[in-house]
Write an enzyme that holds these catalytic residues in place. Structure first.
Site, PDB file in Angstrom:
ATOM      1  CB  SER A 611      -0.912  -0.007   1.233  1.00  0.00           C
ATOM      2  OG  SER A 611      -1.794   1.081   1.211  1.00  0.00           O
ATOM      3  CG  ASP A 612       2.398   4.610  -3.182  1.00  0.00           C
ATOM      4  OD1 ASP A 612       3.383   4.837  -2.472  1.00  0.00           O
ATOM      5  OD2 ASP A 612       2.310   4.969  -4.368  1.00  0.00           O
ATOM      6  CG  LEU A 613       4.603   6.746   1.101  1.00  0.00           C
ATOM      7  CD1 LEU A 613       5.735   7.639   0.645  1.00  0.00           C
ATOM      8  CD2 LEU A 613       4.629   6.580   2.603  1.00  0.00           C
ATOM      9  CG  PHE A 614      -2.583   6.277   0.252  1.00  0.00           C
ATOM     10  CD1 PHE A 614      -2.858   6.512  -1.081  1.00  0.00           C
ATOM     11  CD2 PHE A 614      -2.338   4.974   0.661  1.00  0.00           C
ATOM     12  CE1 PHE A 614      -2.917   5.472  -1.991  1.00  0.00           C
ATOM     13  CE2 PHE A 614      -2.391   3.932  -0.240  1.00  0.00           C
ATOM     14  CZ  PHE A 614      -2.673   4.181  -1.583  1.00  0.00           C
TER      15      PHE A 614
END
Length: 862
Positions: A611-614
């Site tokens: 899960s990418d940086l959000f």
């Protein structure tokens, strides 16, 4: 007070809370269906379109039938009770559809048309029954309170204003208070309770006073008599032809909702874009419509000038207000400058409210006066009051559906925000010209002259200023390409400080080639620790650099889901030099869709889900930190699979980090923490959840490291297995599950989305020093807390390490403290940590501290 006045005020209060509950439903329905279908612009548009379709059909249906009822107030009450009962079906149907939709998608997902049809059917069964009933509330109340044929304008506009004010209050309460206090489930139940109470009180009022529950018999007989003659007499009674009135209502709805969509997009360029800022913008717009109805009420009581002339003036003002809004927005935001600066939470909200008031309130009042003033035109129509209002609402709502869809999916992508507003301004001029052509010669000449002046004014404005707005740029940055899509405004920028970046809505950077190896670390760190990283799913893509790093490993399948199609297109067009063939490799599948939805509807399993940086305070991203999202991810993992949640420590406080860590620990049996870098201050970290608790194998790290070095052509530097192992172990922080440091933090769930509601407040508190992000000394304090709770030597995840390898972990802690103290200028305090790092590192240690920089340095661009 007279009984009649008390009863009338009571009914206005009931109508206010009816509007309040309706907006609560709408907000929650959009959110719930976003979780089911994905938080895409298409899913939100589909939900709103079906909701409005129910309102339009309900307004038309109940408006025609209201005169047949002995007591329209009693029927208003029963319909409100019906809304409450049908809304309760949401709790049963949503659970069923969450289980059913993945099966349906597997059958029809290959066809976008069939998939949209399935979504529409599901949304219709959830929304249409309640919204169809809601559409009848205003016509029924109008039928009850309009007691004389020529009182539709004064009474109808008052009711419209009160109902819309209730909607504005509902939007504000749902955005600021209710979900955080009650949770979404109980907020929904509150709306159900309000509707049931409103309905019950209306039925009681209708039964206790027969005189107040229906139109007087004399007036009723006159209305019925006029209604029988409507087909022959309505053309000569109305000051404007009926088709032109309905066309005006349709055009007003089309333009008003289209303008609202574009204004919302403009505000997304300069705001925090949290749930709070969105609620402020929406409620300001609804308040403007309510005040516009109040203006229409005052204008309806004027006898001179004639109603068509007043309507033409309103249309001209609406066109002018829309046409100048781009320049007004540009000026009050100082050229699209990010609002707020160093303001705290309260000051920031006040600043937003002030700007929203300047940009939207006054123009919105003019826009909002057009539709209700049409009731004054319809005063001469002998149809029943409810039928007139029902037809009016139906025409306006159908226009609103098409206007919002056109603005979001046609005008913004094709014309951009500025020109789209000018085009919508012209819609009002077209209607104005049509009215002028059928009215008296004097009016025709006056209105035509004003219209020509308006066109000259609009076309003569300097568009060049708005075409060169520095979207997403800072000093000496260069815009490579900008796309205004249905989801967001996305820009590719060559930054003055080096590197090419993607920025969304002006200020939010999704990634940059300048941080190349840090972005690659988001793949390299977790994949080097996994024994068989054969299949990888990426929740979010950004520039594509992170996902592209997976192709250096022996992967068999890479699936990437990125919410913004504009980001996918721009990454493919401008970042291929850094993505290792991500867009050409046959092993890669890229979906321009919501990542959570991609996982929930699919039956595929993966070794890793990354899960990418959000940005945690942005509206909608809180759904990616919830327990339900982590549970979905866990179900999509292979038995040895891991879920990787990257977190920007420079965007969260201890509070948000603790909530996320606690929530992941609830979903996974073991959660460990890795650094993404050893930078001096602003860092990213990975919370890694394992489907089954496992031990870290140093031989796996060495094997993967050797594979990468051999594949890419090793360079003449020491590369022993111990050196490669040390390279990764330096980034290990500690065991979250074993430390139990975060057990007392609350869970972040879909029902109580704490991150979505707390992170925006923290963001502003940091600006005034009332809170701190986890940077610098705060970051080191967090690391030391975790290390003190569970040292590497007793960490169950590290049980396979040798004593020397424990030293590599401690070396990483020492180096992190060294660079942080050095950045603060504390050289003397920093020196012992550097010495400790050097003593604990292997003899042939690789001095470069980024695994990606060492492992992938043979890439063509280096």
């Amino acid at each position: 007070m007279p009984k009649r006045s008390i009863a009338s005020i009571s009914l206005l209060i009931l109508l206010f809370f009816s509007g309040f509950a309706a907006l609560v439903y709408q907000v929650l329905w959009v959110r719930e269906l976003g979780l089911l279908f994905g938080s895409t612009a298409q899913a939100a548009a589909l939900t709103v379109a079906i909701f409005f379709t129910g309102l339009a059909s309900g307004g038309w249906f109940w408006g025609r039938r209201a005169p047949l009822f002995a007591s329209s107030l009693c029927w208003f009450g029963w319909i409100e009770i019906g809304v409450a009962l049908t809304a309760l079906g949401h709790f049963v149907l949503v659970d069923v559809y969450h289980a059913l939709y993945p099966i349906l998608y597997a059958a029809v997902g290959h066809s976008p048309l069939l998939d949209t049809l399935v979504k529409a059917i599901i949304a219709a069964t959830l929304l249409l029954p309640a919204s169809f009933l809601m559409g009848g509330t205003l016509p029924l109340m109008v039928q009850h309170l309009v007691r004389y044929p020529n009182k539709l304008a004064t009474v109808g506009t008052q009711l419209y204003a009160v109902n819309t004010a209730g909607s504005a209050s509902g939007a504000l309460a749902t955005g600021f208070v209710l979900p955080l206090v009650l949770g979404f489930r109980h907020t929904y139940l509150l709306a159900v309770g309000l509707d049931f109470t409103v309905g019950l009180l209306a039925v009681i009022l209708a039964g206790t006073d027969a005189q107040m529950s229906s139109i007087s018999s004399d007036s009723q007989q006159k209305l019925n008599s006029d209604a029988r003659k409507v087909s022959e007499r309505s053309p000569q009674f109305l000051p404007l032809p009926a088709p032109l009135i309905w066309a005006t209502a349709f055009s007003s709805g089309f333009a008003t909702l289209g303008i609202e969509v574009i204004w919302t997009r403009l505000f997304s360029q300069v705001l925090q874009n949290s749930v709070y800022t969105y609620a402020l913008v929406l409620s300001t717009f609804l308040l403007a419509l309510s005040l516009g109805a109040a203006i229409a009420n005052a204008l309806s009581q004027l006898h001179c000038p004639t109603p068509p002339i007043i309507l033409c003036c309103l249309l001209l003002l609406a066109s002018s207000a829309t046409a100048v809004s781009p320049w007004l927005f540009y000026e009050v935001t100082d050229g699209l400058t990010y609002l707020g600066g160093d303001l705290g939470w309260g000051g920031y909200l006040l600043a937003i409210a002030s700007v929203a008031g300047l940009v939207m309130l006054l123009p919105g009042m003019v826009l909002g006066a057009v539709l209700p003033y049409l009731m004054r035109i319809l005063d001469a129509d002998p149809r029943q009051p409810s039928e007139r209002v029902g037809r009016l609402i139906s025409a306006d709502t159908i226009g609103a559906i098409l206007g919002s869809l056109s603005a979001g999916f046609l005008l913004l992508p094709i014309m951009g925000a500025w020109r789209s507003l000018l085009l919508l301004a012209a819609v009002y001029l077209v209607i104005l010209a049509a009215i002028a052509l059928i009215h008296t010669t004097l009016t025709r000449l006056v209105v035509a002259g004003i219209a020509v002046a308006g066109v000259v004014l609009v076309t003569g404005m300097n568009l060049q200023m708005l075409q060169t707005v520095p979207i997403g740029t800072r000093a000496n940055d260069r815009i490579v390409e900008i796309r205004e899509g249905s989801h967001a405004t996305v820009a590719v920028v060559d930054a003055a400080n080096g590197g090419r970046a993607i920025r969304v809505n002006t200020y939010y950077t999704l990634g940059s080639s300048r941080n190349l190896h840090f972005e690659q670390n988001q793949t390299v760190v977790p994949m080097m620790a996994h024994p068989t990283p054969d299949s990888v799913f990426y929740l979010g893509m950004g520039t594509g650099i992170t996902a592209g790093a997976a192709l250096a490993f022996p992967v068999e399948r890479v699936v990437v889901c990125e919410l913004l199609p504009e980001v996918v297109a721009l990454s493919k067009a401008h970042f291929t030099a850094w993505t290792r063939g991500l867009f050409e490799d046959e092993r890669v599948t890229i979906h321009a869709e919501d990542g959570r939805n991609c996982l929930s509807r699919s039956g595929d399993r993966y070794n890793l889900i990354i899960s990418d940086l959000f940005t945690p305070w942005e509206r909608g991203t809180g759904n990616l930190y919830t327990l339900e999202n982590y549970q979905i991810a866990k179900e999509r993992l292979e038995p040895d699979g891991i879920f990787v949640q990257w977190i920007p420590l420079y965007q969260v406080s201890q509070q948000e980090f603790g909530i996320i860590a606690r929530t992941m620990a609830e979903a996974f049996p073991q959660v460990v923490l890795w650094r993404g870098d050893l930078a001096p201050s602003r860092s990213i970290v990975a919370l890694v959840g394992q489907k089954q608790a496992q031990l870290l194998d140093p031989q796996v790290i060495a094997r993967h490291g050797r594979h990468l070095m051999n594949q890419l052509g090793a360079i003449a530097i020491p590369t022993s297995d111990e050196a490669l192992t040390a390279l990764l172990l330096r980034l290990y922080v500690g065991n979250i599950t074993a430390s139990r440091l975060f057990d007392n933090y609350p869970l972040n769930t879909d029902d109580y989305p704490l991150i979505e509601y707390l992170a925006p407040q923290t963001h502003r508190q940091v600006q005034t020093g009332a809170a701190r992000f986890l940077v610098g000394s705060e970051r080191e304090r967090l690391y030391n807390q975790i290390r003190s709770a569970v040292s590497p030597e007793v960490d169950p995840y590290l049980a396979n390490l040798t004593s020397a390898q424990y030293g590599y972990v401690n070396a990483g802690h020492s180096y992190s403290q060294y660079v942080q103290l050095s950045a603060q200028g504390s050289k003397e305090q920093a020196r012992p940590h550097l010495e400790s790092f050097q003593a604990l590192s292997p003899p042939d240690a690789i001095q470069d501290l980024s695994p990606a920089r060492v492992m992938l340095r043979q890439m063509p661009f280096d």
